[in-house]
Design an enzyme around this catalytic site. Structure first.
Site, mmCIF file in Angstrom:
data_model
loop_
_atom_site.group_PDB
_atom_site.id
_atom_site.type_symbol
_atom_site.label_atom_id
_atom_site.label_comp_id
_atom_site.label_asym_id
_atom_site.label_seq_id
_atom_site.Cartn_x
_atom_site.Cartn_y
_atom_site.Cartn_z
ATOM 1 N N ASP A 71 0.838 -1.198 0.000
ATOM 2 C CA ASP A 71 0.000 0.000 0.000
ATOM 3 C C ASP A 71 0.877 1.253 0.000
ATOM 4 O O ASP A 71 2.080 1.180 0.214
ATOM 5 C CB ASP A 71 -0.976 0.014 1.193
ATOM 6 C CG ASP A 71 -0.283 -0.379 2.485
ATOM 7 O OD1 ASP A 71 0.886 0.016 2.665
ATOM 8 O OD2 ASP A 71 -0.905 -1.061 3.314
ATOM 9 N N ASP A 73 1.302 5.101 1.484
ATOM 10 C CA ASP A 73 0.902 6.109 2.454
ATOM 11 C C ASP A 73 1.419 7.464 1.986
ATOM 12 O O ASP A 73 2.475 7.559 1.353
ATOM 13 C CB ASP A 73 1.494 5.793 3.835
ATOM 14 C CG ASP A 73 1.006 4.448 4.368
ATOM 15 O OD1 ASP A 73 -0.112 4.046 3.995
ATOM 16 O OD2 ASP A 73 1.744 3.801 5.128
ATOM 17 N N ASP A 151 10.567 5.020 12.770
ATOM 18 C CA ASP A 151 11.436 4.074 13.466
ATOM 19 C C ASP A 151 12.816 3.893 12.817
ATOM 20 O O ASP A 151 13.829 4.265 13.387
ATOM 21 C CB ASP A 151 10.723 2.728 13.709
ATOM 22 C CG ASP A 151 9.952 2.202 12.505
ATOM 23 O OD1 ASP A 151 10.080 2.785 11.409
ATOM 24 O OD2 ASP A 151 9.232 1.193 12.656
HETATM 25 P P1 ATP Z 1 4.574 -2.738 5.936
HETATM 26 O O1 ATP Z 1 3.327 -1.966 5.576
HETATM 27 O O2 ATP Z 1 5.181 -3.531 4.874
HETATM 28 O O3 ATP Z 1 4.391 -3.479 7.204
HETATM 29 P P2 ATP Z 1 5.547 -0.150 6.622
HETATM 30 O O4 ATP Z 1 6.917 0.408 6.777
HETATM 31 O O5 ATP Z 1 4.651 0.528 5.657
HETATM 32 O O6 ATP Z 1 5.709 -1.673 6.282
HETATM 33 P P3 ATP Z 1 3.571 0.434 8.595
HETATM 34 O O7 ATP Z 1 3.288 -0.247 9.880
HETATM 35 O O8 ATP Z 1 2.552 0.433 7.527
HETATM 36 O O9 ATP Z 1 4.923 -0.182 8.058
HETATM 37 O O10 ATP Z 1 3.956 1.921 8.975
HETATM 38 C C1 ATP Z 1 4.131 2.945 8.033
HETATM 39 C C2 ATP Z 1 5.270 3.853 8.455
HETATM 40 O O11 ATP Z 1 4.975 4.453 9.706
HETATM 41 C C3 ATP Z 1 6.599 3.140 8.660
HETATM 42 O O12 ATP Z 1 7.323 3.013 7.463
HETATM 43 C C4 ATP Z 1 7.289 4.039 9.652
HETATM 44 O O13 ATP Z 1 7.845 5.155 8.995
HETATM 45 C C5 ATP Z 1 6.145 4.535 10.511
HETATM 46 N N1 ATP Z 1 5.939 3.685 11.698
HETATM 47 C C6 ATP Z 1 5.102 2.633 11.815
HETATM 48 N N2 ATP Z 1 5.151 2.083 13.037
HETATM 49 C C7 ATP Z 1 6.041 2.818 13.727
HETATM 50 C C8 ATP Z 1 6.534 2.774 15.065
HETATM 51 N N3 ATP Z 1 6.118 1.834 15.905
HETATM 52 N N4 ATP Z 1 7.449 3.692 15.426
HETATM 53 C C9 ATP Z 1 7.863 4.648 14.569
HETATM 54 N N5 ATP Z 1 7.454 4.737 13.307
HETATM 55 C C10 ATP Z 1 6.550 3.848 12.880
HETATM 56 MG MG MG Z 2 2.529 0.094 5.336
#
Ligand code: ATP
Ligand code: MG
Length: 453
Positions: A71, A73, A151
């Site tokens: 997805d 964002d 993170d």
């Molecule tokens: P995926 O969707 O493949 O799990 P993602 O990196 O998109 O990976 P998400 O959980 O969708 O992970 O989160 C989107 C973004 O938000 C992350 O890339 C990160 O920048 C931020 N983020 C998410 N969770 C945290 C956290 N616990 N602490 C700090 N930043 C976070």
């Molecule tokens: Mg994501």
């Protein structure tokens, strides 16, 4: 001297890294066509109204790694209300962390406003608990602050579809090139702020083939206990993401390597510290990975049923040893295991209902006489039950012949099915008694040393 100083100012060193490294189209691998239509529309609309708008986070990371993001964002300096006003089909979601979901055809684009650090107050107002965990996280900020609160450096990258630039505040692009997973800032502080990041570290390392940077890895073992303070539902969500990432086998091994499993996540203790179950669980994880990579759905119910099966099995044997009959003994065992686990793991009701169905079906596979196999075939969850049976056979818990019989029975026409049942009947008196006897003997899991032993 002056030029050196100016150079430093522009490279951001005087601002503690506050200026991004802007990487032009010619120096990175993202092509605009790989951005989803929804994310393109949302960023274009925001931009045309004078706001900054970037694709952010996991999508940028995965595109730079050559993968296909699941997805997209968007991050912007528009407030949720301002975003909401620009898109008819949108809604503000989240209480603690307000975001806007913009619906674009079949796609939902998540739009978040740049976040900054919380204003630090006193006592309750500090917004962190006594272990340093952040309790509130909803203060708007600048793009640079937004990058810094993310993170990992590789998760803090912004892509501007208008200029096709990547904005990198924390060296994420270099880290990706070196395949390095590095927490932004002081690792201990960041893990304390949100211990879930420890599980995310294991998941991203395993699923994206990244190596944890030494300073990020160092505090893990020591801080693992902090996961106990995180709401169980968040731990479960993150565990499910890891288990369904297509790299569950590696992810679980990574958790174990960093000491994140022991005593912290009861589920993982169960997975890895039961020698008898280790082979079964590893097979289940391998199968899950193969399904995910083939684009097939995996059900959390099936996964948890597999992870907890050997718990159920030993409780089942205990009840049988007390003289209870097979089916009621199994039911008692299921109730016991679910009651013990539901609270710890926050397993939602619909998932535990699935688990119960899969488990409760198992003795029925051993009844190969009369109308019973026909009725079992009609069970709405037959497929899941049968896949589970196959795991049991393959792990050495049951004779492979039983799984093979059911494989044939499913594919056979009516006449062949009748023939199979007749042969079963002829082979052993009243099938019912024979089955019960045999199960009692065969249901002992073969003590095969698995990787977890
Ligand atoms: P995926 O969707 O493949 O799990 P993602 O990196 O998109 O990976 P998400 O959980 O969708 O992970 O989160 C989107 C973004 O938000 C992350 O890339 C990160 O920048 C931020 N983020 C998410 N969770 C945290 C956290 N616990 N602490 C700090 N930043 C976070
Ligand atoms: Mg994501």
């Amino acid at each position: 001297m002056i030029t050196r100083l100016l150079g430093k100012v522009f490279s951001g060193r005087l601002f503690g890294g506050s200026r991004p490294k802007i990487i032009p189209r010619s120096r990175h691998s993202i092509v605009r066509d790989s951005i989803s239509p929804g994310a393109l529309r949302v960023t274009q609309t925001l931009r045309s109204h004078g706001y900054a708008a970037f694709v952010v986070g996991g999508a940028v990371r995965d595109l730079l790694l050559g993968g296909r993001p699941k997805d997209f964002d968007v991050a912007t300096n528009a407030t949720p209300e301002e975003v909401r006003a620009l898109f008819r089909r949108s809604r503000v979601i989240g209480r603690r962390f307000r975001l806007v979901h913009v619906l674009c055809g079949p796609e939902t684009v998540e739009v978040s406003t740049f976040r900054g650090p919380n204003a630090v107050g006193e006592g309750e107002d500090r917004g962190i608990d006594e272990h340093g965990r952040i309790l509130r996280d909803n203060v708007f900020g600048t793009q640079e602050q937004d990058a810094t609160r993310r993170d990992f450096s590789v998760n803090a990258l912004f892509y501007d579809p208008a200029t096709e630039e990547v904005w990198d505040y924390h060296g994420g692009v270099a880290d990706l090139r070196r395949r390095r997973l590095r927490l932004i800032g002081d690792a201990e502080k960041r893990f304390r702020e949100d211990p879930i990041r420890m599980l995310r570290a294991a998941r991203f390392a395993a699923s994206r083939g990244l190596e944890l940077e030494a300073r990020t890895r160092a505090p893990l073992r020591r801080l693992a206990g902090l996961l106990a303070n995180v709401p169980a539902s968040r731990v479960l969500d993150e565990m499910l993401k890891l288990l369904t990432s297509g790299h569950a086998t590696r992810g679980v091994a990574q958790l174990r390597r960093d000491g994140l499993h022991h005593g912290v996540l009861p589920l993982l203790d169960i997975i890895m510290e039961q020698p008898l179950g280790a082979r079964f669980v590893n097979l289940a994880l391998e199968r899950t990975d193969a399904r995910v990579l083939a684009g097939k759905p995996v059900s959390p119910g099936f996964l948890f049923a597999a992870l907890l099966w050997h718990e159920v099995l030993s409780a089942w044997k205990e009840h049988e040893a007390r003289g209870e009959h097979t089916v009621p003994a199994l039911q008692r065992a299921i109730d016991r295991v679910l009651t013990a686990q539901r609270e710890k793991l926050a397993i939602p009701h619909r998932v535990s209902a699935d688990m119960t169905e899969i488990w409760a079906m198992q003795p029925r596979f051993e009844q190969r006489f009369g109308r019973r196999p026909w009725r079992l075939l009609e069970h709405p969850r037959f497929r899941a039950g049968y896949d589970f049976l196959e795991l049991r056979c393959e792990s050495g818990e049951l004779a492979p012949e039983l799984g093979a019989w059911w494989g044939r029975f499913q594919r056979a026409g009516e006449a062949e099915r009748n023939g199979m049942l007749a042969r079963e009947g002829a082979a052993g008196g009243t099938g019912r008694r024979r089955r019960r006897r045999r199960r009692g003997g065969a249901a002992r899991p073969a003590a095969q040393p698995g990787p977890g032993t």
